[in-house]
Enzyme design. Sequence first.
Site, PDB file in Angstrom:
ATOM      1  N   GLU A 149       2.968  -9.505  11.316  1.00 32.05           N
ATOM      2  CA  GLU A 149       2.681  -9.015   9.960  1.00 32.05           C
ATOM      3  C   GLU A 149       3.979  -8.703   9.220  1.00 32.05           C
ATOM      4  OE1 GLU A 149       0.132  -5.595  10.053  1.00 32.05           O
ATOM      5  OE2 GLU A 149      -0.462  -5.795   7.940  1.00 32.05           O
TER       6      GLU A 149
ATOM      7  N   ASP B 101       0.776  -1.239   0.000  1.00 35.37           N
ATOM      8  CA  ASP B 101       0.000   0.000   0.000  1.00 35.37           C
ATOM      9  C   ASP B 101       0.807   1.290   0.000  1.00 35.37           C
ATOM     10  OD1 ASP B 101      -1.683  -2.105   0.462  1.00 35.37           O
ATOM     11  OD2 ASP B 101      -2.622  -1.291   2.246  1.00 35.37           O
TER      12      ASP B 101
END
Length: 432
Positions: free
Chosen positions: A405, A170
């Site tokens: 993550e 992103d």
Amino acid sequence: MISESLLARVRTTLKGNDTGTFIKPSPGQYPHQWNWDSAVIALGLSYFDPARAWAEVESLLASQWRDGMVPHIIYHHGPSDYFPPPDFWQTAGLARAGDIPSSAFTQPPILATVVRMLLERPSTAGLIDDATLRRHYDRMLAWHRWLHVTRCPDGSGLPCLIHPWESGADNSPRWAAILDGITPADLPPYKRRDTVHVKVDERPRPEDYTRFVHMINLGRQLRWEPKALLDQMPFLVQDIMYIAILHRADEDLAWLGARLGADTGEIDAWRAGTTAIFDQRFWDEKRGFYYDYDARAGRRIDMASYAPFTTLFAGLPSAAQAERLVREHLLNPAEFAPGGALKVGVPTIAANEPLFGPRRYWCGPVWVIINWIIGIGLRRYGYDALADKLAADTLALVDDQGFHEYYDPRDGSACGAADFSWSAALALELAA
Ligand code: 2M8
């Protein structure tokens, strides 16, 4: 080899994130189904719940839009505390949308590769019949066609992304110059939720997040009409990793088509088209590296990232190009290799890039999915020892810090969301 204890930890994490219909990426931060997360999570499921692996594929493909797109977020169970909620996309009543509420754009199409992998392992191979497989094949074919045709403004067959979220990376500094040129205006009211669960400095900067929302708002105003998006979105990018994943997925889809007795001529033509143009569009002979392409501005994006290494996964570089990628960059401690400022690889941005941000999301941290993709690519080119080392180092990271993550490449410390599904699922792949 997969140890009993690793298997137990992965099972606990994935079961903890199981909503019944799909496995969410993490407990709090990502409560819905994400496209490429779901695909690779199915690989992890194949080790202890093989029927559930196929169910994951089924639930993802059920979200397909009528025009072929498979969306990036699927809200099977309605809204949650995640922003954006389903209504924010304003897709209700769109003829081309699907039956399940979803976002209005897509993500890296790794699904066909996963389906092939599931068909090639004994645990999952016998659990699907040809009629179901044919249905999956037709849906994936329609998705790939949508990418190669509907999302391609120049007839090259290379798809363009219209929002950074489509890349999966992103807030990558690869997009920074484009984002800096976008001034958000007339923003709808919204409340950012991602920084509730994860530290602010490990998430996208506020100015970038505002631009993400601004671009969703633009898409809504264009009613998500594909031609209008290509003509008007300020972000129009040909992303090397996205195209590499698609090229590899085309190869695996053609394999599936051949197995089903389908005519794969259309897929073969996409593969030939991508191979023919790839170097001309992305390869920099002087630097021995690939660079993404800003299709709106008509120029390459000057940012050294992990993305070029993912071309190995697709078999796109020649042996000589692969050698340069590995020797001049992957093994270079000033850029991507442990030794200098880095303790673990592969950082998502070269350590010597001014925008390298070792804890900020896609600006530098190590991601398990990226190391897994790079490892498969290294093996494809015969760099087995390097792939083994990368797998062992990545496993050591998850062993030490848990299934996070992402990880800080300077010291291996955990960042982002905890109990992260694809880090768990892919740990099994790396161990196997
Ligand atoms: C991240 O993206 C979402 C938006 O799609 C977010 O930040 O809210 C990315 O890392 C993406 O690649 C990933 O699929 C998703 C869920 O893990 O989170």
